[in-house]
Design a protein around this motif. Structure first.
Motif, PDB file in Angstrom:
ATOM      1  N   LEU A  24     -20.224  48.001 -53.638  1.00 43.70           N
ATOM      2  CA  LEU A  24     -20.032  49.041 -52.644  1.00 43.70           C
ATOM      3  C   LEU A  24     -19.622  47.594 -51.475  1.00 43.70           C
ATOM      4  O   LEU A  24     -18.791  47.953 -50.338  1.00 43.70           O
ATOM      5  CB  LEU A  24     -20.582  49.699 -51.884  1.00 43.70           C
ATOM      6  CG  LEU A  24     -20.892  51.431 -52.693  1.00 43.70           C
ATOM      7  CD1 LEU A  24     -21.668  51.979 -52.303  1.00 43.70           C
ATOM      8  CD2 LEU A  24     -19.272  51.712 -52.015  1.00 43.70           C
ATOM      9  N   GLY A  25     -20.235  46.130 -50.967  1.00 40.36           N
ATOM     10  CA  GLY A  25     -20.049  45.091 -50.672  1.00 40.36           C
ATOM     11  C   GLY A  25     -22.032  46.001 -49.317  1.00 40.36           C
ATOM     12  O   GLY A  25     -21.005  47.397 -49.006  1.00 40.36           O
ATOM     13  N   GLY A  26     -21.909  45.107 -48.203  1.00 39.90           N
ATOM     14  CA  GLY A  26     -23.078  45.470 -47.741  1.00 39.90           C
ATOM     15  C   GLY A  26     -23.061  46.500 -46.235  1.00 39.90           C
ATOM     16  O   GLY A  26     -23.189  47.178 -45.653  1.00 39.90           O
ATOM     17  N   MET A  27     -21.547  46.621 -45.326  1.00 39.76           N
ATOM     18  CA  MET A  27     -20.997  46.516 -44.935  1.00 39.76           C
ATOM     19  C   MET A  27     -20.805  48.187 -44.733  1.00 39.76           C
ATOM     20  O   MET A  27     -20.695  49.292 -44.217  1.00 39.76           O
ATOM     21  CB  MET A  27     -20.057  46.133 -44.027  1.00 39.76           C
ATOM     22  CG  MET A  27     -19.039  46.917 -42.627  1.00 39.76           C
ATOM     23  SD  MET A  27     -20.321  47.480 -41.754  1.00 39.76           S
ATOM     24  CE  MET A  27     -19.765  45.790 -40.556  1.00 39.76           C
ATOM     25  N   ARG A  28     -19.710  48.190 -46.177  1.00 37.48           N
ATOM     26  CA  ARG A  28     -20.128  50.026 -46.916  1.00 37.48           C
ATOM     27  C   ARG A  28     -20.746  50.609 -46.947  1.00 37.48           C
ATOM     28  O   ARG A  28     -21.371  52.039 -47.226  1.00 37.48           O
ATOM     29  CB  ARG A  28     -18.821  49.701 -47.575  1.00 37.48           C
ATOM     30  CG  ARG A  28     -17.253  50.039 -47.129  1.00 37.48           C
ATOM     31  CD  ARG A  28     -16.400  49.148 -48.438  1.00 37.48           C
ATOM     32  NE  ARG A  28     -16.227  50.566 -48.893  1.00 37.48           N
ATOM     33  CZ  ARG A  28     -15.747  49.952 -50.761  1.00 37.48           C
ATOM     34  NH1 ARG A  28     -15.007  49.141 -50.937  1.00 37.48           N
ATOM     35  NH2 ARG A  28     -15.277  51.495 -51.231  1.00 37.48           N
ATOM     36  N   TRP A  29     -22.027  49.847 -48.297  1.00 36.05           N
ATOM     37  CA  TRP A  29     -22.516  50.657 -48.264  1.00 36.05           C
ATOM     38  C   TRP A  29     -23.841  51.232 -46.359  1.00 36.05           C
ATOM     39  O   TRP A  29     -24.336  52.174 -47.353  1.00 36.05           O
ATOM     40  CB  TRP A  29     -23.972  49.169 -49.361  1.00 36.05           C
ATOM     41  CG  TRP A  29     -25.362  50.264 -49.811  1.00 36.05           C
ATOM     42  CD1 TRP A  29     -25.159  50.631 -51.082  1.00 36.05           C
ATOM     43  CD2 TRP A  29     -26.138  50.221 -49.631  1.00 36.05           C
ATOM     44  NE1 TRP A  29     -26.397  51.295 -51.446  1.00 36.05           N
ATOM     45  CE2 TRP A  29     -27.212  51.152 -50.227  1.00 36.05           C
ATOM     46  CE3 TRP A  29     -26.952  49.951 -48.046  1.00 36.05           C
ATOM     47  CZ2 TRP A  29     -28.456  51.359 -49.922  1.00 36.05           C
ATOM     48  CZ3 TRP A  29     -28.408  50.235 -47.727  1.00 36.05           C
ATOM     49  CH2 TRP A  29     -28.692  50.860 -49.108  1.00 36.05           C
ATOM     50  N   ARG A  30     -24.117  49.745 -46.335  1.00 37.98           N
ATOM     51  CA  ARG A  30     -24.741  50.561 -45.315  1.00 37.98           C
ATOM     52  C   ARG A  30     -24.349  51.581 -44.274  1.00 37.98           C
ATOM     53  O   ARG A  30     -25.052  52.687 -44.049  1.00 37.98           O
ATOM     54  CB  ARG A  30     -24.874  49.557 -43.735  1.00 37.98           C
ATOM     55  CG  ARG A  30     -26.564  49.277 -43.342  1.00 37.98           C
ATOM     56  CD  ARG A  30     -26.646  47.908 -43.346  1.00 37.98           C
ATOM     57  NE  ARG A  30     -26.472  47.030 -43.825  1.00 37.98           N
ATOM     58  CZ  ARG A  30     -25.937  45.553 -43.501  1.00 37.98           C
ATOM     59  NH1 ARG A  30     -25.289  45.287 -41.731  1.00 37.98           N
ATOM     60  NH2 ARG A  30     -25.433  44.830 -44.054  1.00 37.98           N
ATOM     61  N   ARG A  31     -22.686  51.592 -44.392  1.00 41.87           N
ATOM     62  CA  ARG A  31     -21.931  52.759 -42.991  1.00 41.87           C
ATOM     63  C   ARG A  31     -22.820  54.090 -45.001  1.00 41.87           C
ATOM     64  O   ARG A  31     -23.284  55.031 -44.034  1.00 41.87           O
ATOM     65  CB  ARG A  31     -20.755  52.656 -43.129  1.00 41.87           C
ATOM     66  CG  ARG A  31     -20.706  51.770 -42.048  1.00 41.87           C
ATOM     67  CD  ARG A  31     -19.055  52.273 -41.554  1.00 41.87           C
ATOM     68  NE  ARG A  31     -18.992  50.744 -40.673  1.00 41.87           N
ATOM     69  CZ  ARG A  31     -17.144  50.461 -40.996  1.00 41.87           C
ATOM     70  NH1 ARG A  31     -16.778  50.397 -42.216  1.00 41.87           N
ATOM     71  NH2 ARG A  31     -17.206  49.709 -40.255  1.00 41.87           N
ATOM     72  N   LEU A  32     -22.340  53.778 -45.816  1.00 45.15           N
ATOM     73  CA  LEU A  32     -22.762  55.122 -46.468  1.00 45.15           C
ATOM     74  C   LEU A  32     -23.291  55.791 -46.306  1.00 45.15           C
ATOM     75  O   LEU A  32     -24.097  56.825 -46.028  1.00 45.15           O
ATOM     76  CB  LEU A  32     -22.105  55.000 -48.114  1.00 45.15           C
ATOM     77  CG  LEU A  32     -22.346  56.017 -48.682  1.00 45.15           C
ATOM     78  CD1 LEU A  32     -21.935  57.193 -48.956  1.00 45.15           C
ATOM     79  CD2 LEU A  32     -22.677  55.335 -50.162  1.00 45.15           C
ATOM     80  N   HIS A  33     -25.522  54.572 -46.134  1.00 38.95           N
ATOM     81  CA  HIS A  33     -26.276  55.017 -46.458  1.00 38.95           C
ATOM     82  C   HIS A  33     -26.588  55.803 -45.214  1.00 38.95           C
ATOM     83  O   HIS A  33     -27.703  56.338 -44.300  1.00 38.95           O
ATOM     84  CB  HIS A  33     -27.088  54.405 -46.965  1.00 38.95           C
ATOM     85  CG  HIS A  33     -27.045  54.216 -48.431  1.00 38.95           C
ATOM     86  ND1 HIS A  33     -28.154  54.744 -48.319  1.00 38.95           N
ATOM     87  CD2 HIS A  33     -25.907  54.018 -49.085  1.00 38.95           C
ATOM     88  CE1 HIS A  33     -27.949  55.003 -50.386  1.00 38.95           C
ATOM     89  NE2 HIS A  33     -26.957  54.277 -50.296  1.00 38.95           N
ATOM     90  N   GLN A  34     -26.100  55.617 -43.767  1.00 35.30           N
ATOM     91  CA  GLN A  34     -26.271  56.226 -42.827  1.00 35.30           C
ATOM     92  C   GLN A  34     -25.896  57.760 -42.443  1.00 35.30           C
ATOM     93  O   GLN A  34     -25.873  57.979 -41.708  1.00 35.30           O
ATOM     94  CB  GLN A  34     -24.813  55.756 -41.446  1.00 35.30           C
ATOM     95  CG  GLN A  34     -25.668  54.370 -41.123  1.00 35.30           C
ATOM     96  CD  GLN A  34     -24.887  53.274 -39.959  1.00 35.30           C
ATOM     97  OE1 GLN A  34     -23.306  54.168 -39.689  1.00 35.30           O
ATOM     98  NE2 GLN A  34     -25.117  52.230 -39.565  1.00 35.30           N
ATOM     99  N   ALA A  35     -25.066  58.483 -43.500  1.00 30.23           N
ATOM    100  CA  ALA A  35     -25.396  59.620 -43.806  1.00 30.23           C
ATOM    101  C   ALA A  35     -26.660  60.155 -44.386  1.00 30.23           C
ATOM    102  O   ALA A  35     -26.833  61.205 -44.292  1.00 30.23           O
ATOM    103  CB  ALA A  35     -24.326  59.751 -45.022  1.00 30.23           C
TER     104      ALA A  35
END
Ligand code: HEM
Length: 289
Positions: free
Chosen positions: A148-159
């Motif tokens: 996913l890439g660090g940035m997208r992964w972090r955004r997803l996990h902010q859910a």
């Protein structure tokens, strides 16, 4: 090289006391259920008891997972991050058990399960939180972080913050009588989210001891007000009358006090660790001279 199931070992394959402690914490509800087996089996609704236990502990471990980031900063113990994934996946295991037990309470009739979930608001909300947690658990591997890439992964996990909110609503909706524990749980989640918001607003990763104190007092006051307004609306009484019993400890310790005590414990940890670190730095500087 360690196998993936050797959860008590670190990445280098060494025994890790921190991982062992996290694993023991995750297994505690299971051990408690085994100890309470007789009481559960002879209770009025054994399956319902287990559904409640699994849901409750899933929520607790979700909170513990969210507490890792603030706690590692406050306790100046960066290694705590090592067990965050294990705790999060552990929360999902309990929620998977929660749903499985619910499905078994419906005699594994998936049509009935779908009908029940789609016809009750608290189950629609719980089901949405469930899907969210399943997505986070499925994307928690190193491979998924890379893909996913660090940035997208972090955004997803902010859910996770939205998921926690849904889980709390589900908890409140199915609580029939005393809402003291759900209010306390909600106030702890509020503290954890407020910590992140203040850190983001101050553009820092570490909050000062004084800020932590102010944050804990503010969350405690919000909890008193929220509880008074909630009870006021539910029972058609003036919130001011609810607030009048805040100092009457004979009727119980209100969640506002409980979250204040937890906040003050965190402030004490921060105070001690900050001074300890300053002292160690001073001793090192003197030794280096
Ligand atoms: C499809 C998903 C879900 C279903 C079908 C479901 C079902 C249920 C049921 C049937 C109850 C007991 C209600 C009663 O006795 O009247 C319950 C309670 C509860 N559920 Fe869920 N739930 C789901 C998702 C979740 C999620 C995602 C969480 C939290 C992360 C959660 C946390 C809880 C909690 C904390 C309780 C109350 C436990 C207690 O009383 O101590 N549930 N749920």
């Amino acid at each position: 090289m360690k196998s993936f199931w050797q959860l008590w070992r670190d990445r280098c394959g060494r025994l890790s006391p921190l991982r062992m402690a996290a694993l023991a914490l995750l297994l505690f509800p299971l051990a408690k259920a085994l100890l309470d087996a007789q009481a559960i089996l002879h209770g009025a609704r054994p399956l319902n008891d287990l559904i409640h236990r699994a849901g409750f502990w899933a929520l607790i471990f979700l909170g513990v997972t969210l507490a890792v980031t603030p706690l590692r900063r406050i306790a100046r113990y960066g290694n705590l991050i090592e067990v965050r994934r294990m705790l999060g996946v552990g929360a999902f295991c309990y929620i998977a058990t929660h749903l499985t037990l619910f499905v078994s309470s419906q005699m594994f009739d998936l049509g009935k399960v779908a009908h029940e979930i789609s016809h009750r608001w608290y189950l629609i909300i719980g089901g949405t939180a469930w899907l969210g947690l399943a997505t986070l658990a499925a994307t928690s591997t190193d491979g998924m972080v890379r893909r996913l890439g660090g940035m997208r992964w972090r955004r997803l996990h902010q859910a996770v913050y939205g998921i926690a909110l849904l889980a709390l609503i589900h908890y409140f909706q199915q609580t029939k009588a005393d809402v003291t524990v759900p209010i306390f749980a909600a106030s702890l989640f509020l503290w954890l989210i407020a910590y992140r918001l203040v850190a983001w607003w101050q553009d820092t990763s570490e909050l000062s001891t004084l800020t932590l104190l102010a944050l804990s007092i503010a969350v405690s006051l919000l909890t008193f007000i929220g509880e008074a307004v909630g009870i006021g609306i539910a029972f058609h009484v003036s919130p001011l009358r609810v607030l009048e019993v805040v100092f009457d400890f004979d009727v119980g310790i209100r969640p506002g006090w409980q979250v204040l005590a937890a906040g003050l414990a965190v402030v004490a940890i921060d105070f001690v660790r900050a001074r300890w670190n300053a002292r160690v730095a001073q001793v090192r500087a003197v030794a280096a001279e």
